[in-house]
Design a protein around this motif. Sequence first.
Motif: not given
Length: 424
Positions: A345-353
């Motif tokens: 999800i970090l690689a895809l730019g999705i906010d971890p929150v």
Amino acid sequence: MIILILFVVLLFSGIPIAFVIGITAFLHLLSIDGTTLIGVTSQRMLSSVNNFTLLAIPFFVLAGELMNAGGITARLLDLSRNLVGHLRGGLAYVNVLIGLFLGAIVGSANAEAAIRSSTIVPEMEKDGFDRRFAAALTTTSSVLGPIHPPSMTFIIYGVVASTSIGALFMAGILPAFLIAAIHFIIVYFYARKRNFEVRKFPPVKQIFLSFLRALPALSIPIIILGGIYSGAFTPTEAGAVACFVAILVGMFYYKTLKISDFPKIFLRTGLITSTVTFIIATANILGWSLALEQIPQQMANYLLTLSDNPYIILFIINILLLIIGMFMEVTAALLILVPVFLPVILALGIDPVHFGVIICLNLTIGLVTPPVGVVLYIVSNMTKVKLGELVKASFPLLIGLIVALFIISYMPGISLWIPHMLGY
């Protein structure tokens, strides 16, 4: 692959999840490097729970137990009745509203389910509701507990993902209201189909008095969230403040919390906390053993080869999590799966929150789905509705939960608007 098969076999053998994880991790370490790595497992288990942030878990569990013993349910029930009880099928709305209130105080799906099964389901049956529908509504709306702040599920995710727990608490507010709203819509159509009576709107004075009686109970989440946002205390310290306020409210305002209640309260708190802590310790060993062979990275790379579209990857992850949640306990699943999915999800730019809300809601839905849905068993046992009948009655409401899940997944603003507005 052998380790995965072993994990599944142990999981379905009925062994407690902490031992399933621990045995799997131990054997995996043996397969990697004989006995060399086994010598440091006890140190890693201790270090995994030697974390200041994790102190929030016993504090919030204790606060919930204190509020349960302090007689908050009757006050919240009275307030809910006055707010929405006059509507067609009013007690069903009351049931969901109580779930929303308790979610902001107790933070546990299991506790919510138990409280409302014994207090509200019998009242709904007296009011003409089918007992199966009343039990089903109680079951599915219990997911509000771990989503509405304060939430032990968010605390665990925040620790594992190194994400702000304060931001996660704020991110859960609007999703919880969305889940409640979807339940309201289903109740509306059910009540119209059954042609329930519309009652007279209560006097404003009556509503105001019920609000005053419930205000101390409602003040706890306001104090917690206000303190965290203002910087007066951390989420961990907020748990201690919640315990202090719960004692004051229960002993000196409602006067229903007695000194004699404390041994049982402390015992239940200790049992719940020790169970969660042991799962965290064993899951840390399994996560470490998987990391040694770079399995999370391999999983992340594999998912990224399927697509670089975040919407498609989120859909795949959601389906996987819904299936996994049907078989695994929430805490264990978070500790094992977050390190696997977080790089993706970090690689895809999705906010971890945002992802924290998604994964916590996904796994919480598992609490109300067979075969390992703990909330299903609690409600079935307390309402005397057969498990098969309860599952069947819960199906339309469960579809509503999944609709809410995908709305939240693909509309990140629902989760992130309040945290961003508050500067997180």
